[in-house]
Scaffold this motif. Structure first.
Motif, PDB file in Angstrom:
ATOM      1  N   THR A   1       0.813  -1.223   0.000  1.00  0.00           N
ATOM      2  CA  THR A   1       0.000   0.000   0.000  1.00  0.00           C
ATOM      3  C   THR A   1       0.843   1.268   0.000  1.00  0.00           C
ATOM      4  OG1 THR A   1      -0.217  -0.142   2.413  1.00  0.00           O
ATOM      5  CG2 THR A   1      -2.002  -1.101   1.086  1.00  0.00           C
ATOM      6  N   ALA A   2       2.042   1.218   0.552  1.00  0.00           N
ATOM      7  CA  ALA A   2       2.889   2.421   0.613  1.00  0.00           C
ATOM      8  C   ALA A   2       3.698   2.636  -0.664  1.00  0.00           C
ATOM      9  CB  ALA A   2       3.844   2.322   1.807  1.00  0.00           C
ATOM     10  N   TYR A   3       3.706   1.672  -1.570  1.00  0.00           N
ATOM     11  CA  TYR A   3       4.511   1.771  -2.783  1.00  0.00           C
ATOM     12  C   TYR A   3       3.683   2.349  -3.919  1.00  0.00           C
ATOM     13  CZ  TYR A   3       7.378  -1.348   0.004  1.00  0.00           C
ATOM     14  OH  TYR A   3       8.113  -1.901   1.017  1.00  0.00           O
ATOM     15  N   PRO A   4       4.327   3.119  -4.795  1.00  0.00           N
ATOM     16  CA  PRO A   4       3.580   3.725  -5.908  1.00  0.00           C
ATOM     17  C   PRO A   4       3.132   2.671  -6.920  1.00  0.00           C
ATOM     18  CG  PRO A   4       5.933   4.170  -6.135  1.00  0.00           C
ATOM     19  CD  PRO A   4       5.753   3.495  -4.811  1.00  0.00           C
ATOM     20  N   SER A   5       2.118   3.030  -7.702  1.00  0.00           N
ATOM     21  CA  SER A   5       1.661   2.144  -8.775  1.00  0.00           C
ATOM     22  C   SER A   5       2.794   1.910  -9.746  1.00  0.00           C
ATOM     23  CB  SER A   5       0.478   2.774  -9.522  1.00  0.00           C
ATOM     24  OG  SER A   5      -0.612   2.925  -8.654  1.00  0.00           O
ATOM     25  N   GLY A   6       2.799   0.734 -10.332  1.00  0.00           N
ATOM     26  CA  GLY A   6       3.852   0.412 -11.286  1.00  0.00           C
ATOM     27  C   GLY A   6       4.001  -1.085 -11.441  1.00  0.00           C
ATOM     28  N   VAL A   7       5.096  -1.475 -12.081  1.00  0.00           N
ATOM     29  CA  VAL A   7       5.387  -2.880 -12.318  1.00  0.00           C
ATOM     30  C   VAL A   7       6.504  -3.309 -11.375  1.00  0.00           C
ATOM     31  CG1 VAL A   7       6.142  -4.590 -14.022  1.00  0.00           C
ATOM     32  CG2 VAL A   7       4.698  -2.678 -14.736  1.00  0.00           C
ATOM     33  N   TYR A   8       6.298  -4.422 -10.702  1.00  0.00           N
ATOM     34  CA  TYR A   8       7.266  -4.984  -9.779  1.00  0.00           C
ATOM     35  C   TYR A   8       7.495  -6.446 -10.132  1.00  0.00           C
ATOM     36  CZ  TYR A   8       6.212  -0.861  -6.946  1.00  0.00           C
ATOM     37  OH  TYR A   8       6.036   0.414  -6.515  1.00  0.00           O
ATOM     38  N   VAL A   9       8.582  -6.996  -9.639  1.00  0.00           N
ATOM     39  CA  VAL A   9       8.860  -8.423  -9.789  1.00  0.00           C
ATOM     40  C   VAL A   9       9.110  -8.967  -8.400  1.00  0.00           C
ATOM     41  CG1 VAL A   9      10.444 -10.161 -10.702  1.00  0.00           C
ATOM     42  CG2 VAL A   9       9.806  -8.194 -12.109  1.00  0.00           C
ATOM     43  N   ILE A  10       8.466 -10.087  -8.082  1.00  0.00           N
ATOM     44  CA  ILE A  10       8.740 -10.737  -6.806  1.00  0.00           C
ATOM     45  C   ILE A  10       9.524 -12.006  -7.096  1.00  0.00           C
ATOM     46  CG2 ILE A  10       6.540 -11.969  -6.704  1.00  0.00           C
ATOM     47  CD1 ILE A  10       6.794 -11.355  -3.578  1.00  0.00           C
ATOM     48  N   ARG A  11      10.579 -12.198  -6.321  1.00  0.00           N
ATOM     49  CA  ARG A  11      11.418 -13.391  -6.487  1.00  0.00           C
ATOM     50  C   ARG A  11      11.430 -14.150  -5.172  1.00  0.00           C
ATOM     51  NH1 ARG A  11      17.848 -13.786  -7.830  1.00  0.00           N
ATOM     52  NH2 ARG A  11      17.904 -16.054  -7.821  1.00  0.00           N
ATOM     53  N   CYS A  12      11.076 -15.422  -5.252  1.00  0.00           N
ATOM     54  CA  CYS A  12      11.088 -16.318  -4.101  1.00  0.00           C
ATOM     55  C   CYS A  12      11.899 -17.534  -4.511  1.00  0.00           C
ATOM     56  CB  CYS A  12       9.686 -16.753  -3.715  1.00  0.00           C
ATOM     57  SG  CYS A  12       8.535 -15.409  -3.451  1.00  0.00           S
ATOM     58  N   GLY A  13      13.159 -17.567  -4.146  1.00  0.00           N
ATOM     59  CA  GLY A  13      14.025 -18.649  -4.628  1.00  0.00           C
ATOM     60  C   GLY A  13      14.157 -18.523  -6.138  1.00  0.00           C
ATOM     61  N   GLU A  14      13.851 -19.595  -6.856  1.00  0.00           N
ATOM     62  CA  GLU A  14      13.916 -19.578  -8.318  1.00  0.00           C
ATOM     63  C   GLU A  14      12.606 -19.113  -8.954  1.00  0.00           C
ATOM     64  OE1 GLU A  14      16.784 -20.007  -9.988  1.00  0.00           O
ATOM     65  OE2 GLU A  14      17.584 -20.075  -7.961  1.00  0.00           O
ATOM     66  N   TYR A  15      11.570 -18.945  -8.142  1.00  0.00           N
ATOM     67  CA  TYR A  15      10.248 -18.529  -8.646  1.00  0.00           C
ATOM     68  C   TYR A  15      10.228 -17.021  -8.801  1.00  0.00           C
ATOM     69  CZ  TYR A  15       5.169 -17.820  -8.620  1.00  0.00           C
ATOM     70  OH  TYR A  15       3.887 -17.447  -8.937  1.00  0.00           O
ATOM     71  N   ARG A  16       9.749 -16.550  -9.955  1.00  0.00           N
ATOM     72  CA  ARG A  16       9.620 -15.105 -10.214  1.00  0.00           C
ATOM     73  C   ARG A  16       8.261 -14.847 -10.833  1.00  0.00           C
ATOM     74  NH1 ARG A  16      14.654 -16.509 -11.895  1.00  0.00           N
ATOM     75  NH2 ARG A  16      16.387 -15.494 -10.853  1.00  0.00           N
ATOM     76  N   VAL A  17       7.658 -13.723 -10.463  1.00  0.00           N
ATOM     77  CA  VAL A  17       6.388 -13.344 -11.071  1.00  0.00           C
ATOM     78  C   VAL A  17       6.308 -11.820 -11.129  1.00  0.00           C
ATOM     79  CG1 VAL A  17       5.041 -13.384  -8.937  1.00  0.00           C
ATOM     80  CG2 VAL A  17       3.890 -13.785 -11.101  1.00  0.00           C
ATOM     81  N   LYS A  18       5.708 -11.326 -12.207  1.00  0.00           N
ATOM     82  CA  LYS A  18       5.526  -9.881 -12.392  1.00  0.00           C
ATOM     83  C   LYS A  18       4.250  -9.462 -11.677  1.00  0.00           C
ATOM     84  CE  LYS A  18       3.973  -8.243 -16.311  1.00  0.00           C
ATOM     85  NZ  LYS A  18       3.815  -7.802 -17.685  1.00  0.00           N
ATOM     86  N   ILE A  19       4.333  -8.364 -10.968  1.00  0.00           N
ATOM     87  CA  ILE A  19       3.195  -7.794 -10.229  1.00  0.00           C
ATOM     88  C   ILE A  19       2.917  -6.425 -10.837  1.00  0.00           C
ATOM     89  CG2 ILE A  19       2.372  -6.980  -7.992  1.00  0.00           C
ATOM     90  CD1 ILE A  19       2.903  -9.959  -7.942  1.00  0.00           C
ATOM     91  N   VAL A  20       1.673  -6.162 -11.216  1.00  0.00           N
ATOM     92  CA  VAL A  20       1.285  -4.842 -11.724  1.00  0.00           C
ATOM     93  C   VAL A  20       0.367  -4.221 -10.695  1.00  0.00           C
ATOM     94  CG1 VAL A  20       0.190  -3.552 -13.574  1.00  0.00           C
ATOM     95  CG2 VAL A  20       1.455  -5.644 -14.107  1.00  0.00           C
TER      96      VAL A  20
END
Length: 148
Positions: free
Chosen positions: A128-147
């Motif tokens: 909630t404190a982060y601005p709108s945009g595109v982020y990537v979450i990495r958990c070990g070898e797993y990665r996913v794009k968050i919009v």
């Protein structure tokens, strides 16, 4: 080729009696697991009011929480932790689930780490404190794009 036909109506005004008309104001959950192994998905849109240049009514759908699983190609992949992460827009958090302890790092689109949090089971990362945009979450070898 196997075809799975699922008709989901956003609005259904096909009847002559307006009392039979329906407007879907909620999510339609569709379980695709009976399809088994799938190489691709194909969606079509139709309208009860077709026009010369396309439908006269809006056509749209949302695809949320689609999980793609692939069979491991090696023993090392088979023992890798099972991790899932998705952005819960309503709550403003990234929900992360892992069968083992893993560090989840949220990156900005520029590759800068925004936050790192250990995950053991199920946890959330508050965005909630982060601005709108595109982020990537990495958990070990797993990665996913968050919009956001």
């Amino acid at each position: 080729m196997t075809c799975f036909n699922c008709n989901c109506y956003l609005a259904d005004y096909r009847g002559k009696d307006s009392n039979t008309w329906t407007l879907n104001k909620s999510w339609e959950w569709v379980d695709l697991s009976p399809l088994g192994r799938v190489a691709s998905l194909y969606f079509t849109m139709e309208s009860s009011r077709p026009g010369e240049r396309g439908p006269k009514t809006p056509t749209y759908f949302c695809l949320d929480r689609l999980t793609v699983l692939t069979a491991p190609s090696s023993v090392e992949e088979a023992v890798a932790p099972a991790v899932k992460a998705y952005y819960d827009r309503a709550a403003g958090v990234v929900r992360v689930e892992s069968d083992r302890r893993v560090d989840a790092t949220l990156y900005s689109l520029s590759g800068t780490p925004v936050v790192t949090q250990p995950i053991d089971g199920t946890a959330t990362i508050d965005m909630t404190a982060y601005p709108s945009g595109v982020y990537v979450i990495r958990c070990g070898e797993y990665r996913v794009k968050i919009v956001k």
